[in-house]
Design a protein around this motif. Structure first.
Motif, mmCIF file in Angstrom:
data_model
loop_
_atom_site.group_PDB
_atom_site.id
_atom_site.type_symbol
_atom_site.label_atom_id
_atom_site.label_comp_id
_atom_site.label_asym_id
_atom_site.label_seq_id
_atom_site.Cartn_x
_atom_site.Cartn_y
_atom_site.Cartn_z
ATOM 1 N N GLU A 186 0.620 -1.072 0.452
ATOM 2 C CA GLU A 186 0.117 -0.141 -0.292
ATOM 3 C C GLU A 186 0.965 1.276 -0.302
ATOM 4 N N SER A 187 -0.292 1.794 -0.408
ATOM 5 C CA SER A 187 0.838 3.554 -0.064
ATOM 6 C C SER A 187 1.720 3.189 1.158
ATOM 7 N N HIS A 188 2.729 3.862 0.989
ATOM 8 C CA HIS A 188 3.552 4.516 2.406
ATOM 9 C C HIS A 188 4.040 3.924 2.793
ATOM 10 N N GLU A 189 3.432 2.284 2.664
ATOM 11 C CA GLU A 189 4.327 1.295 4.188
ATOM 12 C C GLU A 189 5.633 0.789 2.937
ATOM 13 N N ASP A 190 6.341 1.218 1.808
ATOM 14 C CA ASP A 190 7.537 0.857 1.178
ATOM 15 C C ASP A 190 7.817 2.842 1.063
ATOM 16 N N GLY A 191 7.426 3.933 1.405
ATOM 17 C CA GLY A 191 7.861 4.842 0.910
ATOM 18 C C GLY A 191 7.372 5.450 0.213
ATOM 19 N N LEU A 192 6.395 4.819 -0.996
ATOM 20 C CA LEU A 192 5.777 5.053 -2.066
ATOM 21 C C LEU A 192 4.641 5.301 -2.333
ATOM 22 N N LEU A 193 3.810 5.673 -3.490
ATOM 23 C CA LEU A 193 3.030 6.208 -3.366
ATOM 24 C C LEU A 193 1.889 4.579 -3.789
ATOM 25 N N GLU A 194 1.742 4.129 -4.306
ATOM 26 C CA GLU A 194 1.132 2.629 -4.266
ATOM 27 C C GLU A 194 0.935 2.974 -5.921
ATOM 28 N N TYR A 195 0.425 1.662 -6.583
ATOM 29 C CA TYR A 195 0.682 1.092 -8.146
ATOM 30 C C TYR A 195 -0.876 1.337 -8.426
ATOM 31 N N PRO A 196 -1.404 2.136 -9.907
ATOM 32 C CA PRO A 196 -2.843 2.197 -9.902
ATOM 33 C C PRO A 196 -2.757 0.293 -9.723
ATOM 34 N N SER A 197 -4.459 0.054 -9.683
ATOM 35 C CA SER A 197 -5.039 -1.088 -9.496
ATOM 36 C C SER A 197 -6.467 -1.611 -10.632
ATOM 37 N N TYR A 198 -6.104 -2.477 -11.604
ATOM 38 C CA TYR A 198 -7.702 -2.998 -12.571
ATOM 39 C C TYR A 198 -7.829 -4.328 -12.371
ATOM 40 N N THR A 199 -9.447 -4.709 -12.211
ATOM 41 C CA THR A 199 -9.826 -5.696 -13.236
ATOM 42 C C THR A 199 -10.498 -5.687 -13.699
ATOM 43 N N LYS A 200 -11.156 -6.826 -13.403
ATOM 44 C CA LYS A 200 -12.092 -6.890 -14.836
ATOM 45 C C LYS A 200 -13.250 -6.592 -14.947
ATOM 46 N N PRO A 201 -13.929 -5.790 -16.332
ATOM 47 C CA PRO A 201 -13.484 -5.925 -18.055
ATOM 48 C C PRO A 201 -12.036 -5.368 -18.702
ATOM 49 N N SER A 202 -11.566 -6.718 -19.023
ATOM 50 C CA SER A 202 -10.002 -5.931 -19.131
ATOM 51 C C SER A 202 -10.079 -4.711 -20.564
ATOM 52 N N SER A 203 -11.388 -4.797 -20.610
ATOM 53 C CA SER A 203 -11.112 -3.391 -21.888
ATOM 54 C C SER A 203 -12.862 -2.627 -20.889
ATOM 55 N N TRP A 204 -13.175 -1.246 -21.027
ATOM 56 C CA TRP A 204 -14.529 -0.736 -20.272
ATOM 57 C C TRP A 204 -14.249 0.515 -20.808
ATOM 58 N N ARG A 205 -15.312 0.953 -21.617
ATOM 59 C CA ARG A 205 -15.066 2.170 -21.874
ATOM 60 C C ARG A 205 -14.014 2.790 -22.625
ATOM 61 N N GLY A 206 -13.467 2.438 -24.127
ATOM 62 C CA GLY A 206 -12.582 2.259 -24.789
ATOM 63 C C GLY A 206 -11.187 2.474 -23.705
ATOM 64 N N LEU A 207 -11.256 2.154 -22.860
ATOM 65 C CA LEU A 207 -9.914 2.270 -21.884
ATOM 66 C C LEU A 207 -9.668 0.257 -21.111
ATOM 67 N N ASP A 208 -8.374 0.649 -22.120
ATOM 68 C CA ASP A 208 -7.710 -1.194 -21.663
ATOM 69 C C ASP A 208 -6.798 -1.335 -20.526
ATOM 70 N N VAL A 209 -7.304 -1.889 -19.624
ATOM 71 C CA VAL A 209 -6.291 -2.382 -19.152
ATOM 72 C C VAL A 209 -4.501 -2.716 -19.342
ATOM 73 N N PRO A 210 -3.179 -1.764 -19.018
ATOM 74 C CA PRO A 210 -2.767 -2.240 -19.219
ATOM 75 C C PRO A 210 -2.159 -3.454 -19.930
ATOM 76 N N PRO A 211 -1.507 -3.991 -21.013
ATOM 77 C CA PRO A 211 -1.053 -5.338 -21.336
ATOM 78 C C PRO A 211 -0.123 -5.990 -21.330
ATOM 79 N N VAL A 212 0.906 -5.597 -19.856
ATOM 80 C CA VAL A 212 2.118 -6.235 -18.930
ATOM 81 C C VAL A 212 0.381 -6.589 -17.565
ATOM 82 N N LEU A 213 -0.469 -6.674 -17.408
ATOM 83 C CA LEU A 213 -0.473 -6.749 -16.465
ATOM 84 C C LEU A 213 -1.899 -8.762 -17.272
#
Ligand code: 6GU
Length: 254
Positions: A186-213
């Protein structure tokens, strides 16, 4: 952990009965006792405040109700009205008294971790322009007192600040969070802000989950998340980064 809260608005803390903290209270992991400061007044109007010596706007909380109320909590938990007995257990420093105040030390995740290790916290919620300074001075001479601030803005009283601190501390107590891994990522536990999170669906309103995930490549996913953390922290909270990693000021670049 035992938590005592002293306030003139005990109703504020009824929300502690719900959600995560409510469950922790029921299971006995946290024992929260809310006390009404006005129970320690002895005049017809249950007066807790008075005009400031030296003049000025607003009212100051009188020392006597605080003294009596804190004496009662300390007497109950140390059996000696707070004065450490000569034969007291060496490691028992007594409860930590915390007063929320915009003039206090900044409350951080590090402080939350320190407080989560304490067996007994006592929160004193001030209202009006503050509490008579002698309350802090007296109890600091008998034990540990900390003034703690949530940040550089002013609240009307300590109640909401104490709620925030109890939520931040309570979730760090072992047994409180279902999945302990969710605490470290989580944010602050390692001194950095947390990374963005995604869940299903992989495409929503024209926005795709980053392919690496979706790649299944756990090494690549870990690297991407770490880069995202650094990029986001540099953009939003450069003050959290060591000076070498901070974004150079505009015009100083390259
Ligand atoms: Cl802890 N208390 C009050 N009254 N105001 C604040 C605060 C605390 N932190 C920021 N502003």
């Amino acid at each position: 952990m035992r938590i005592d809260i002293l306030t003139i608005f005990p109703e504020f803390f009824s929300v502690l009965d719900v959600s995560l903290l409510g469950k922790a209270r029921q299971s006995g992991l946290i024992d929260v006792l809310v006390h009404n400061l006005r129970d320690h007044t002895h005049d017809r109007h249950n007066t807790v405040d008075d005009t400031p010596y030296g003049g000025g706007a607003g009212m100051v909380m009188k020392p006597e109700p605080w003294g009596e109320a804190l004496d009662a909590i300390l007497a109950e938990t140390t059996g000696t009205a707070g004065a450490p007995a000569a034969d007291a257990e060496a490691e028992d420093a007594g409860p930590l008294l915390i007063f929320p105040s915009p003039a206090g030390d900044l409350f951080t995740q590090k402080m939350a971790r320190e407080l989560a290790a304490e067996p007994h916290l006592v929160f004193g919620c001030g209202r009006y322009e503050g509490i008579d300074q002698r309350v802090f001075d007296h109890f600091a001479s008998r034990g540990r007192v900390r003034l703690v601030s949530l940040g550089d803005y002013v609240l009307n009283g300590g109640e909401v600040a104490v709620m925030a601190m109890i939520e931040a501390v309570g979730r760090l107590i072992p047994g409180m969070v279902g999945n302990p891994e969710s605490l470290v990522e989580e944010s602050h536990e390692d001194g950095l802000l947390e990374y963005p999170s995604y869940t299903k669906p992989s495409s929503w309103r024209g926005l795709d989950v980053p392919p690496v995930l979706l790649s299944g490549n756990h090494g690549a996913i870990a690297s991407w998340r770490h880069e995202q953390q650094i990029e986001r922290t540099r953009r939003v909270r450069p003050d959290l980064l060591p000076p070498a990693n901070a974004e150079p000021a505009e015009g100083v670049r390259g």
